[in-house]
Design a protein around this motif. Structure first.
Motif, mmCIF file in Angstrom:
data_model
loop_
_atom_site.group_PDB
_atom_site.id
_atom_site.type_symbol
_atom_site.label_atom_id
_atom_site.label_comp_id
_atom_site.label_asym_id
_atom_site.label_seq_id
_atom_site.Cartn_x
_atom_site.Cartn_y
_atom_site.Cartn_z
ATOM 1 N N MET A 224 0.841 -1.195 0.000
ATOM 2 C CA MET A 224 0.000 0.000 0.000
ATOM 3 C C MET A 224 0.863 1.226 0.000
ATOM 4 N N ALA B 210 0.471 5.250 1.553
ATOM 5 C CA ALA B 210 -0.376 6.207 2.262
ATOM 6 C C ALA B 210 -0.720 7.362 1.338
ATOM 7 N N PRO B 211 -1.913 7.920 1.464
ATOM 8 C CA PRO B 211 -2.274 9.063 0.635
ATOM 9 C C PRO B 211 -1.284 10.197 0.859
ATOM 10 N N GLY B 212 -0.786 10.758 -0.222
ATOM 11 C CA GLY B 212 0.156 11.868 -0.087
ATOM 12 C C GLY B 212 1.529 11.421 0.348
ATOM 13 N N GLY B 213 1.754 10.122 0.407
ATOM 14 C CA GLY B 213 3.030 9.600 0.888
ATOM 15 C C GLY B 213 4.121 9.722 -0.152
ATOM 16 N N ALA C 193 -1.148 8.017 9.178
ATOM 17 C CA ALA C 193 -1.384 7.374 7.877
ATOM 18 C C ALA C 193 -2.830 6.948 7.720
ATOM 19 N N ARG D 145 5.823 16.685 4.877
ATOM 20 C CA ARG D 145 4.446 17.141 4.755
ATOM 21 C C ARG D 145 3.873 17.643 6.074
ATOM 22 N N PHE E 31 7.377 7.460 7.340
ATOM 23 C CA PHE E 31 6.592 7.624 6.118
ATOM 24 C C PHE E 31 7.346 7.126 4.881
ATOM 25 N N PRO F 54 6.130 2.792 3.729
ATOM 26 C CA PRO F 54 4.663 2.652 3.696
ATOM 27 C C PRO F 54 4.186 1.246 4.044
ATOM 28 N N GLY F 55 4.993 0.231 3.741
ATOM 29 C CA GLY F 55 4.582 -1.131 4.053
ATOM 30 C C GLY F 55 4.436 -1.376 5.544
ATOM 31 N N LEU G 185 3.254 0.922 7.662
ATOM 32 C CA LEU G 185 2.270 1.830 8.258
ATOM 33 C C LEU G 185 0.909 1.179 8.457
ATOM 34 N N GLU G 186 0.764 -0.041 7.955
ATOM 35 C CA GLU G 186 -0.458 -0.790 8.254
ATOM 36 C C GLU G 186 -0.455 -1.131 9.733
#
Lengths: 220, 261
Positions: free
Chosen positions: A1, A3-6, B49, B81, B181, B184-185, B187-188
């Motif tokens: 996956m 993340a949005p904006g990631g 996230a 961000r 960040f 991403p893998g 962040l679940e």
């Protein structure tokens, strides 16, 4: 996956498959230790190099407090919170004598009125014009040393006979060379985080010097 | 003025700033702090996230709550961000936090383990569905008082608040959260089994906070999903502020006495 904006689109090879957080957590812990060590070394260097000037400034401030002077602190963003912390330390200290101190970023009515009606560059200047007396002390926090609203306020405060103290980072910016900033403590780092951590330590040390230099209270 | 080099650093000033030499390792962090802040950062990144907000509360030192919030909302490092973080003022306090927060959010508290408003907020946070991080100094909070504890145990809280300890703590939290960040893998959220639900009604025991006593044993409660009514006629000692276990609409047990607030 992703993340949005990631940032996953930048590192497609890192995406999705990674499931074991162990290696990341180990990296993060090591990184925290390294950053803390860098922070501690910077703080020790700056405190050692600043000790003479801190003593001189603390003595001058104590003399002004003894004569009824007040401390006014200012800063933008995170630096405004560091200014507020300094004000709490001086005004409501964990030990020693409470001293008159306040933050020029505290009053949201004044701040938004000036910012909206005139411009954000004057939010501290106009308060200095309206409220500051010659016996007062103006302390400003700016990691860049270039905050225009601080520089304008310093000019006016200096003109009025106040003691002016700046805490800056990087190479000190305009605050390091402005004649209106009578004492400028520069934290030579490129990291705003590390600069602010050492500025807190400088604030604490300044408070210690002031408390030690205050004239003992006599019977009323 | 001129600034120091490494060669000049031998003589530091006396006082609280030297306490670290006894209390912490060479790097200046207390033992275990690096591991603790790493775990807190990953948990926080996971909440962000999934759309969570970070609430920042420092009742005795409001400037720290504001500093944490501005750190996340307006990052100083170009390319990182902006993340949703909000300082809750000391005046708004627990009542403001209760109204604003939503299940899946996170709460960072900067306070000593003795601070009453901090303890009230953190005790209720599980009922509201929050992940909690407690930054402080002095005596450590009781085990389980927060999900993540970032602590300067050997230091006096009123000093640590002003010598840069807490500033360093939340700076590290911010810096490490952003590193997460890039993974991403990870962040679940790991799937946590919450135990078997009731075979009769399918509901489970839920921790909620009692806000108000109503008619006929009814109580208004703040659950993770929001406000609801529950029946408290089966148990004694329910009062506003109590933390209770609700199952199938009924209060089964009082886990913590209310403050009567």
């Amino acid at each position: 996956m992703s993340a949005p904006g990631g940032t996953g689109f930048l590192y497609p090879f890192l995406d999705a498959a990674e499931r074991d957080a162990g290696p990341l957590l180990e990296d993060l812990a090591r990184s925290a230790e390294a950053k803390a060590a860098e922070s501690a070394a910077l703080r020790a260097n700056v405190l050692a190099a600043s000790e003479d000037e801190l003593s001189a400034v603390g003595l001058a401030m104590a003399t002004r407090f003894d004569a009824g002077g007040r401390l006014l602190a200012m800063g933008n963003g995170g630096s405004s919170t560091d200014a507020a912390s300094l004000v709490t330390l001086f005004g409501d200290p964990p030990a020693g004598r409470p001293l008159p101190a306040r933050s020029l970023a505290d009053d949201l009515a004044v701040l938004t009125a000036l910012g909206n009606d005139v411009g954000f560059e004057v939010v501290f200047l106009r308060q200095v014009i309206a409220q500051v007396e010659p016996s007062d002390m103006v302390v400003g926090f700016s990691t860049s040393g270039g905050s225009k609203n601080l520089l304008l306020a310093f000019d006016e405060a200096c003109e009025r006979g106040c003691l002016t103290v700046g805490l800056a980072g990087y190479q000190g910016g305009q605050m390091a060379v402005s004649p209106s900033v009578q004492h400028c403590f520069v934290v030579p780092s490129q990291s705003i985080h590390r600069i602010q951590e050492t500025q807190a330590a400088l604030s604490w040390r300044l408070w210690e010097v002031v408390q030690a230099a205050l004239r003992p209270l006599g019977p009323s | 003025m001129s600034v120091g080099t490494a060669a000049q650093s031998a003589a530091g000033p006396a006082g609280a700033l030297d306490a670290e030499r006894g209390a912490a390792g060479a790097g200046g962090l207390p033992p275990g702090f690096g591991v603790d802040v790493a775990g807190a950062a990953l948990a926080l990144a996971r909440r962000f996230a999934h759309g969570g907000t970070l609430w920042c509360f420092a009742p005795a030192w409001p400037a720290h709550a504001h500093h944490v919030a501005v750190e996340f909302v307006h990052p100083v490092v170009v390319g990182t961000r902006a993340l949703p973080a909000v300082a809750v003022s000391a005046e708004a306090g627990v009542a403001g936090l209760r109204t604003l927060c939503r299940a899946g959010d996170a709460l960072v508290v900067v306070a000593s383990s003795e601070e009453p408003a901090a303890r009230r907020a953190l005790a209720r946070a599980p009922a509201w569905g929050l992940t909690t991080i407690w930054i402080g100094a002095g005596p450590r909070p009781a085990p389980g008082a927060a999900d993540h504890v970032l602590w300067w145990e050997g230091e006096v809280p009123s000093q640590a608040a002003h010598t840069g300890r807490f500033v360093l703590s939340y700076h590290l939290l911010w810096e490490l959260t952003h590193v997460c960040f890039e993974h991403p893998g990870l962040l679940e959220e790991p799937q946590v089994c919450s135990g078997p639900a009731c075979v009769t009604c399918g509901d489970e025991g839920r921790l909620v906070e009692v806000l108000r006593l109503g008619e006929g044993g009814a109580v208004l409660v703040r659950a993770a999903t929001g406000l609801e009514w529950a029946d408290a006629s089966l148990v004694e000692g329910v009062s506003p502020g109590s933390l209770v276990l609700v199952h199938a609409g009924s209060v089964l047990t009082v886990l913590a006495e209310g403050s009567g607030e």
